[in-house]
Design a protein around this motif. Structure first.
Motif, PDB file in Angstrom:
ATOM      1  N   PRO A 170       9.517 120.561  85.108  1.00  0.00           N
ATOM      2  CA  PRO A 170       9.160 120.393  83.693  1.00  0.00           C
ATOM      3  C   PRO A 170      10.175 121.073  82.771  1.00  0.00           C
ATOM      4  CG  PRO A 170       7.273 121.157  84.986  1.00  0.00           C
ATOM      5  CD  PRO A 170       8.477 121.298  85.860  1.00  0.00           C
ATOM      6  N   LYS A 171      10.285 120.553  81.558  1.00  0.00           N
ATOM      7  CA  LYS A 171      11.169 121.171  80.568  1.00  0.00           C
ATOM      8  C   LYS A 171      10.775 122.616  80.311  1.00  0.00           C
ATOM      9  CE  LYS A 171      12.108 116.889  78.018  1.00  0.00           C
ATOM     10  NZ  LYS A 171      11.942 116.203  76.723  1.00  0.00           N
ATOM     11  N   THR A 172       9.474 122.882  80.293  1.00  0.00           N
ATOM     12  CA  THR A 172       9.014 124.251  80.028  1.00  0.00           C
ATOM     13  C   THR A 172       9.499 125.219  81.096  1.00  0.00           C
ATOM     14  OG1 THR A 172       6.924 123.684  81.134  1.00  0.00           O
ATOM     15  CG2 THR A 172       6.977 123.562  78.719  1.00  0.00           C
ATOM     16  N   GLU A 173       9.572 124.749  82.337  1.00  0.00           N
ATOM     17  CA  GLU A 173      10.055 125.607  83.427  1.00  0.00           C
ATOM     18  C   GLU A 173      11.545 125.885  83.270  1.00  0.00           C
ATOM     19  OE1 GLU A 173      10.298 125.434  88.294  1.00  0.00           O
ATOM     20  OE2 GLU A 173       8.608 124.447  87.288  1.00  0.00           O
ATOM     21  N   LEU A 174      12.306 124.861  82.910  1.00  0.00           N
ATOM     22  CA  LEU A 174      13.732 125.064  82.650  1.00  0.00           C
ATOM     23  C   LEU A 174      13.944 126.011  81.470  1.00  0.00           C
ATOM     24  CD1 LEU A 174      15.254 121.505  83.132  1.00  0.00           C
ATOM     25  CD2 LEU A 174      15.920 123.574  84.384  1.00  0.00           C
ATOM     26  N   LEU A 175      13.137 125.847  80.454  1.00  0.00           N
ATOM     27  CA  LEU A 175      13.230 126.710  79.276  1.00  0.00           C
ATOM     28  C   LEU A 175      12.978 128.163  79.656  1.00  0.00           C
ATOM     29  CD1 LEU A 175      13.496 126.848  76.155  1.00  0.00           C
ATOM     30  CD2 LEU A 175      11.019 126.515  76.035  1.00  0.00           C
ATOM     31  N   ASP A 176      11.958 128.389  80.467  1.00  0.00           N
ATOM     32  CA  ASP A 176      11.634 129.744  80.908  1.00  0.00           C
ATOM     33  C   ASP A 176      12.757 130.317  81.755  1.00  0.00           C
ATOM     34  OD1 ASP A 176       9.802 131.970  81.174  1.00  0.00           O
ATOM     35  OD2 ASP A 176       9.542 131.348  83.251  1.00  0.00           O
ATOM     36  N   HIS A 177      13.370 129.480  82.585  1.00  0.00           N
ATOM     37  CA  HIS A 177      14.477 129.933  83.425  1.00  0.00           C
ATOM     38  C   HIS A 177      15.685 130.317  82.582  1.00  0.00           C
ATOM     39  CE1 HIS A 177      17.481 130.106  86.554  1.00  0.00           C
ATOM     40  NE2 HIS A 177      18.163 129.118  85.994  1.00  0.00           N
ATOM     41  N   LEU A 178      16.000 129.497  81.586  1.00  0.00           N
ATOM     42  CA  LEU A 178      17.191 129.747  80.776  1.00  0.00           C
ATOM     43  C   LEU A 178      17.063 130.981  79.900  1.00  0.00           C
ATOM     44  CD1 LEU A 178      17.968 126.088  79.664  1.00  0.00           C
ATOM     45  CD2 LEU A 178      19.372 127.490  81.187  1.00  0.00           C
ATOM     46  N   TYR A 179      15.856 131.203  79.392  1.00  0.00           N
ATOM     47  CA  TYR A 179      15.682 132.296  78.432  1.00  0.00           C
ATOM     48  C   TYR A 179      14.811 133.424  78.955  1.00  0.00           C
ATOM     49  CZ  TYR A 179      17.848 129.003  75.262  1.00  0.00           C
ATOM     50  OH  TYR A 179      18.730 128.131  74.681  1.00  0.00           O
ATOM     51  N   ALA A 180      14.521 133.394  80.272  1.00  0.00           N
ATOM     52  CA  ALA A 180      13.821 134.492  80.958  1.00  0.00           C
ATOM     53  C   ALA A 180      12.524 134.884  80.263  1.00  0.00           C
ATOM     54  CB  ALA A 180      14.744 135.702  81.080  1.00  0.00           C
ATOM     55  N   GLY A 181      11.786 133.886  79.776  1.00  0.00           N
ATOM     56  CA  GLY A 181      10.491 134.163  79.171  1.00  0.00           C
ATOM     57  C   GLY A 181      10.566 134.953  77.876  1.00  0.00           C
ATOM     58  N   SER A 182      11.737 134.944  77.212  1.00  0.00           N
ATOM     59  CA  SER A 182      11.913 135.755  76.006  1.00  0.00           C
ATOM     60  C   SER A 182      11.273 135.133  74.774  1.00  0.00           C
ATOM     61  CB  SER A 182      13.411 135.944  75.738  1.00  0.00           C
ATOM     62  OG  SER A 182      14.020 134.704  75.419  1.00  0.00           O
ATOM     63  N   GLY A 183      10.902 133.848  74.861  1.00  0.00           N
ATOM     64  CA  GLY A 183      10.362 133.168  73.694  1.00  0.00           C
ATOM     65  C   GLY A 183      11.437 132.523  72.846  1.00  0.00           C
ATOM     66  N   HIS A 184      12.705 132.743  73.202  1.00  0.00           N
ATOM     67  CA  HIS A 184      13.807 132.117  72.476  1.00  0.00           C
ATOM     68  C   HIS A 184      14.036 130.705  73.017  1.00  0.00           C
ATOM     69  CE1 HIS A 184      15.276 136.504  71.955  1.00  0.00           C
ATOM     70  NE2 HIS A 184      14.441 136.158  71.002  1.00  0.00           N
ATOM     71  N   GLY A 185      14.837 129.940  72.297  1.00  0.00           N
ATOM     72  CA  GLY A 185      15.152 128.595  72.749  1.00  0.00           C
ATOM     73  C   GLY A 185      14.016 127.626  72.499  1.00  0.00           C
ATOM     74  N   SER A 186      14.263 126.370  72.839  1.00  0.00           N
ATOM     75  CA  SER A 186      13.264 125.329  72.622  1.00  0.00           C
ATOM     76  C   SER A 186      13.487 124.216  73.629  1.00  0.00           C
ATOM     77  CB  SER A 186      13.366 124.762  71.207  1.00  0.00           C
ATOM     78  OG  SER A 186      14.592 124.056  71.055  1.00  0.00           O
ATOM     79  N   GLU A 187      12.501 123.344  73.766  1.00  0.00           N
ATOM     80  CA  GLU A 187      12.652 122.203  74.660  1.00  0.00           C
ATOM     81  C   GLU A 187      13.768 121.281  74.180  1.00  0.00           C
ATOM     82  OE1 GLU A 187       9.113 120.142  75.782  1.00  0.00           O
ATOM     83  OE2 GLU A 187       7.953 121.984  76.020  1.00  0.00           O
ATOM     84  N   ASN A 188      14.001 121.247  72.853  1.00  0.00           N
ATOM     85  CA  ASN A 188      15.119 120.449  72.332  1.00  0.00           C
ATOM     86  C   ASN A 188      16.449 120.964  72.867  1.00  0.00           C
ATOM     87  OD1 ASN A 188      13.474 118.776  70.839  1.00  0.00           O
ATOM     88  ND2 ASN A 188      13.634 119.984  68.972  1.00  0.00           N
ATOM     89  N   ALA A 189      16.567 122.294  72.987  1.00  0.00           N
ATOM     90  CA  ALA A 189      17.795 122.881  73.530  1.00  0.00           C
ATOM     91  C   ALA A 189      17.986 122.453  74.978  1.00  0.00           C
ATOM     92  CB  ALA A 189      17.748 124.398  73.422  1.00  0.00           C
ATOM     93  N   VAL A 190      16.898 122.435  75.751  1.00  0.00           N
ATOM     94  CA  VAL A 190      16.971 121.986  77.142  1.00  0.00           C
ATOM     95  C   VAL A 190      17.471 120.544  77.199  1.00  0.00           C
ATOM     96  CG1 VAL A 190      15.627 121.458  79.216  1.00  0.00           C
ATOM     97  CG2 VAL A 190      15.180 123.570  77.942  1.00  0.00           C
ATOM     98  N   GLU A 191      16.956 119.687  76.324  1.00  0.00           N
ATOM     99  CA  GLU A 191      17.380 118.285  76.289  1.00  0.00           C
ATOM    100  C   GLU A 191      18.873 118.174  75.999  1.00  0.00           C
ATOM    101  OE1 GLU A 191      14.924 116.405  73.409  1.00  0.00           O
ATOM    102  OE2 GLU A 191      13.095 116.536  74.627  1.00  0.00           O
ATOM    103  N   VAL A 192      19.372 119.014  75.109  1.00  0.00           N
ATOM    104  CA  VAL A 192      20.804 118.988  74.778  1.00  0.00           C
ATOM    105  C   VAL A 192      21.635 119.394  75.989  1.00  0.00           C
ATOM    106  CG1 VAL A 192      22.613 120.090  73.402  1.00  0.00           C
ATOM    107  CG2 VAL A 192      20.486 119.368  72.315  1.00  0.00           C
TER     108      VAL A 192
END
Length: 221
Positions: A170-192
């Protein structure tokens, strides 16, 4: 690799997190054993780096609770205790590796990556999917004989999907991996990041090994 560092020294917390982040790990940090058990139980981690001399619950106690709960996350013990009996006890309780302080940071990274390869069922740091070749040891990507230059986030996305090859992420899992659960970033960033990664792979002739499962996430197969 999504990594939990359980270490009470703030100085070591800062230096290890900074170094591991730069080496491509997504690192969460906690400072006592009880908190470490909670995070390790709910964080879907690939690796736990565990100090032994912790407040509230020592490292061996953390290890006992994780294994008693059926948590089979890889654990690397990192401790100033170098007595043979303590190393034996840690390994008997289910630790996967043991490194004593002081240590060379490069050795720590090498051991962590080795545990990551063990987790995902391969001892070979080079993984190939069609014409796409990823050397996880050197963090190098190539298609055929041509090297592909990726940004840090693009490589992180590719490596994470590769480690979970055949499973929809899921995008949310990739988001959590990229930003280490910091709350930064967005699913749009993952898509990019995925879009740019696909573009670079296609331009080098790798086709499109990353598939989109609309409403679910991404699959590398």
């Amino acid at each position: 690799m999504k990594t939990l560092l359980i270490e009470d020294s703030e100085r070591l917390q800062r230096s290890l997190k900074m170094g591991l982040d730069r080496s491509g790990f997504a690192v969460d940090v906690v400072g006592d054993g009880e908190e470490g058990v909670v995070w390790a139980g709910h964080g879907n981690y690939d690796l736990v780096i565990l100090d032994l001399m912790l407040p509230k619950l020592d490292g061996l106690g953390v290890l006992r609770r994780l294994r008693a709960a059926g948590n089979d996350v890889h654990v690397l013990i990192l401790s100033a205790r170098d007595q043979v009996q303590e190393r034996i006890e840690g390994l008997q309780l289910g630790a996967d590796d043991y490194l004593t302080k002081p240590f060379e940071f490069e050795e720590l990274v090498a051991r962590c990556r080795a545990l990551g390869r063990r987790k995902f069922g391969t001892k070979n740091p080079v993984v190939q999917v069609g014409e796409l070749r990823v050397d996880t040891g050197r963090r190098a990507v190539s298609v055929g004989e041509e090297e592909v230059t990726l940004t840090r986030n693009e490589y992180a996305v590719l490596a994470y999907l590769l480690a979970r090859r055949g499973r929809v992420v899921p995008k949310t899992e990739l988001l959590d991996h990229l930003y280490a659960g910091s709350g930064h970033g967005s699913e749009n960033a993952v898509e990019v990041f995925v879009h740019q990664l696909r573009k670079k792979l296609r331009e080098r002739g790798a086709g499109d090994p990353i598939q989109t499962r609309r409403g679910h996430g991404y699959l590398l197969d």
